[in-house]
Scaffold this active site. Sequence first.
Site, mmCIF file in Angstrom:
data_model
loop_
_atom_site.group_PDB
_atom_site.id
_atom_site.type_symbol
_atom_site.label_atom_id
_atom_site.label_comp_id
_atom_site.label_asym_id
_atom_site.label_seq_id
_atom_site.Cartn_x
_atom_site.Cartn_y
_atom_site.Cartn_z
ATOM 1 C CD GLU A 262 89.798 69.261 93.562
ATOM 2 O OE1 GLU A 262 89.376 68.787 92.492
ATOM 3 O OE2 GLU A 262 90.864 69.884 93.635
ATOM 4 C CG HIS A 281 90.368 70.759 89.576
ATOM 5 N ND1 HIS A 281 90.744 69.640 90.278
ATOM 6 C CD2 HIS A 281 91.268 70.852 88.563
ATOM 7 C CE1 HIS A 281 91.798 69.080 89.708
ATOM 8 N NE2 HIS A 281 92.134 69.808 88.663
HETATM 9 P P1 NAD Z 1 105.567 68.436 85.006
HETATM 10 O O1 NAD Z 1 105.761 66.991 85.310
HETATM 11 O O2 NAD Z 1 105.944 68.945 83.665
HETATM 12 O O3 NAD Z 1 106.343 69.308 86.098
HETATM 13 C C1 NAD Z 1 106.366 69.024 87.449
HETATM 14 C C2 NAD Z 1 107.694 69.520 87.992
HETATM 15 O O4 NAD Z 1 107.687 69.336 89.402
HETATM 16 C C3 NAD Z 1 108.898 68.771 87.452
HETATM 17 O O5 NAD Z 1 109.844 69.641 86.866
HETATM 18 C C4 NAD Z 1 109.484 68.084 88.677
HETATM 19 O O6 NAD Z 1 110.890 68.032 88.640
HETATM 20 C C5 NAD Z 1 109.008 68.978 89.795
HETATM 21 N N1 NAD Z 1 108.970 68.318 91.082
HETATM 22 C C6 NAD Z 1 108.600 67.037 91.364
HETATM 23 N N2 NAD Z 1 108.728 66.800 92.678
HETATM 24 C C7 NAD Z 1 109.180 67.945 93.237
HETATM 25 C C8 NAD Z 1 109.505 68.317 94.575
HETATM 26 N N3 NAD Z 1 109.403 67.451 95.585
HETATM 27 N N4 NAD Z 1 109.932 69.572 94.794
HETATM 28 C C9 NAD Z 1 110.037 70.463 93.777
HETATM 29 N N5 NAD Z 1 109.774 70.155 92.474
HETATM 30 C C10 NAD Z 1 109.336 68.912 92.226
HETATM 31 O O7 NAD Z 1 104.040 68.732 85.315
HETATM 32 P P2 NAD Z 1 103.184 69.952 84.794
HETATM 33 O O8 NAD Z 1 102.567 69.608 83.483
HETATM 34 O O9 NAD Z 1 103.973 71.191 84.916
HETATM 35 O O10 NAD Z 1 101.999 69.919 85.873
HETATM 36 C C11 NAD Z 1 102.243 70.144 87.249
HETATM 37 C C12 NAD Z 1 101.038 69.718 88.063
HETATM 38 O O11 NAD Z 1 99.964 70.596 87.823
HETATM 39 C C13 NAD Z 1 100.476 68.353 87.654
HETATM 40 O O12 NAD Z 1 101.117 67.318 88.348
HETATM 41 C C14 NAD Z 1 99.017 68.444 88.018
HETATM 42 O O13 NAD Z 1 98.840 67.904 89.303
HETATM 43 C C15 NAD Z 1 98.737 69.925 88.057
HETATM 44 N N6 NAD Z 1 97.766 70.355 87.039
HETATM 45 C C16 NAD Z 1 96.619 70.965 87.475
HETATM 46 C C17 NAD Z 1 95.712 71.417 86.564
HETATM 47 C C18 NAD Z 1 94.437 72.056 87.032
HETATM 48 O O14 NAD Z 1 93.412 71.873 86.396
HETATM 49 N N7 NAD Z 1 94.447 72.815 88.093
HETATM 50 C C19 NAD Z 1 95.946 71.263 85.191
HETATM 51 C C20 NAD Z 1 97.120 70.660 84.772
HETATM 52 C C21 NAD Z 1 98.035 70.220 85.711
HETATM 53 C C1 MLT Z 2 95.252 67.688 85.378
HETATM 54 O O1 MLT Z 2 95.982 67.099 86.181
HETATM 55 O O2 MLT Z 2 95.392 67.573 84.154
HETATM 56 C C2 MLT Z 2 94.227 68.616 85.904
HETATM 57 O O3 MLT Z 2 93.875 68.379 87.185
HETATM 58 C C3 MLT Z 2 93.150 68.934 84.957
HETATM 59 C C4 MLT Z 2 91.964 68.055 84.902
HETATM 60 O O4 MLT Z 2 91.942 66.949 85.352
HETATM 61 O O5 MLT Z 2 91.000 68.537 84.340
#
Ligand code: NAD
Ligand code: MLT
Length: 529
Positions: A262, A281
């Site tokens: 990215e 993103h």
């Molecule tokens: P979270 O910690 O609440 O949930 C993650 C889940 O993944 C947990 O329940 C965990 O048990 C499970 N997990 C971990 N390892 C695993 C595996 N090997 N196989 C299957 N399941 C597994 O996190 P969340 O708040 O739900 O966020 C998830 C991810 O989304 C974050 O880690 C982040 O990277 C991403 N995210 C991206 C954005 C974005 O802007 N695109 C925004 C927020 C979060």
């Molecule tokens: C996150 O992990 O919270 C997402 O990637 C969102 C962000 O960084 O803006």
Amino acid sequence: MPKLRVLVTDKIDPAGLEPLKHDAGIELRMAVGDKAKWAEFIPSTHVWLVRSETKVTEEWLDKAKALRLIGRAGVGVDNIDVSGASRRGIAVINAPAANTISACEHSWALLLCLARRVAAADASMRGGGWERGKFMGVELAGKTLGLVGLGRIGRESAKRALAFGMKVVAYDPYISARQAEGLGIELAEFKAVLAASDFVSLHVPLTEKTKRMIDAKSLEWFKPGARLINCARGELIDEAALAEALKSGRLAGAALDVFEAEPLPADSPLRGLPNLLLTPHLGASTTEAQLKVASELSQSVLEFSARGVARNAINLPGFDPDLLEAMGPWLGLAETLGRFLGQTLDGGLKAVRCRFHGEFPTPQRHPLAVAVLKGALSTILESTLSYINAPILALERGIEHSEAAAPASEGFPRLLEVTAVTDKGERSVSGAVGADGGPKLVRLDNLLVDVTPRGKMLVLSNEDRPGMIGAVGTLLGRHKVNIADMRVGRRAPHGEAVMVITVDEDPSPELQGELKRFEGIRTVRWVVL
Ligand code: NAD
Ligand code: MLT
């Protein structure tokens, strides 16, 4: 009081940072994307706030000599060297729930656009087209959504799927089947989830296990014509393999918000695939989420500044600040027991065991056990020790630590017993918080004592025989060491005994030598608390 210097190196909502700007105890330094300024500020920074663009690497951490807290305005901490931070005693916090809804809603925006080909139809209209036959979509009702990861975002996503009349299956080995059932979701193995789903949405963090979990092999397990959405992390997918699956029609479509690299390079082949939907993103890019992550982070920094606690610290599991406060004097006692014991050992430390006798609620045990470990390690390590790095430093040195509940001990509703195992044997000390709220040592190697552990102490184990106390007192007097307090404990008359003597002056090596040679004295330890 010197100000807490807070550095911000990524774009974080300014309104959310307002409370930090106005706090008299905080100096806020803004250096968004400016690496020359980072180099200038980082050595004297106490708190470093980032989003995902800043990479907090070992190299930066080496320069960050004053750093105590790293704050991530978001969820994923894969841009931070968390173990490097832990090793240095730096807490890493995030804003775990603040962007959950936005990220979930964005994954749904992509899913709906994929199902109804919204982006392609829009592009066609803008080019003058009216191609009703070309953009045939699919309904969601009655289809299956496969969730990979059933944490905060995965669960929110499941709720929305049920509202659309979809069936939900999920793969998350860290969630119990009963929890999933309560949410109306069926748990299954990874392969089975991919095989059963019309839409697959990824919601796992990036870890060694999840990296490239979608590759050429697992793409073969998808239902033919399925659609994939990734709003979690780019590295979960082998992008070249995905491009092949989209070209061959194995997958009907995919939508990506996150990428292996990215920003996505301008010439990336992904940009040319007609059945691939791309966003840069944007999962957390809503006014609400950005304000929430920044405000949550600001509150955590203010709390850290005022009380020294790191709320939502991901490298300090289970340490809820309110709980820490409620444990109050027990935390101090635990650390003191560790420090006391650490100074009375002969051989190399192999293990530290904590037994919690009586009324210790489960959530209290772990922080207390870590405090014991921190105290014990402080006697053998010079590095900056904290609740954060104590367990990791112990692990690196092969020192095991364990904690267990035990029945109440007579006379004490709550008693913390700590045993240190060395290559020469075991020693234990038990303590409780006294009626005055202060720490008390109540047992040394199973001999009852009543010692207030503070200051400089000589700890002698000896035979219980007439004249011993007087003779030791006389010897100390001869060496001009004033006794502030002396406590004795014994198992039975004329048996094994212990003396804990609090003194005003340091005993010279000559005095300690004489004590060791004294008939009836077995061991002499010098403890400073
Ligand atoms: P979270 O910690 O609440 O949930 C993650 C889940 O993944 C947990 O329940 C965990 O048990 C499970 N997990 C971990 N390892 C695993 C595996 N090997 N196989 C299957 N399941 C597994 O996190 P969340 O708040 O739900 O966020 C998830 C991810 O989304 C974050 O880690 C982040 O990277 C991403 N995210 C991206 C954005 C974005 O802007 N695109 C925004 C927020 C979060
Ligand atoms: C996150 O992990 O919270 C997402 O990637 C969102 C962000 O960084 O803006």
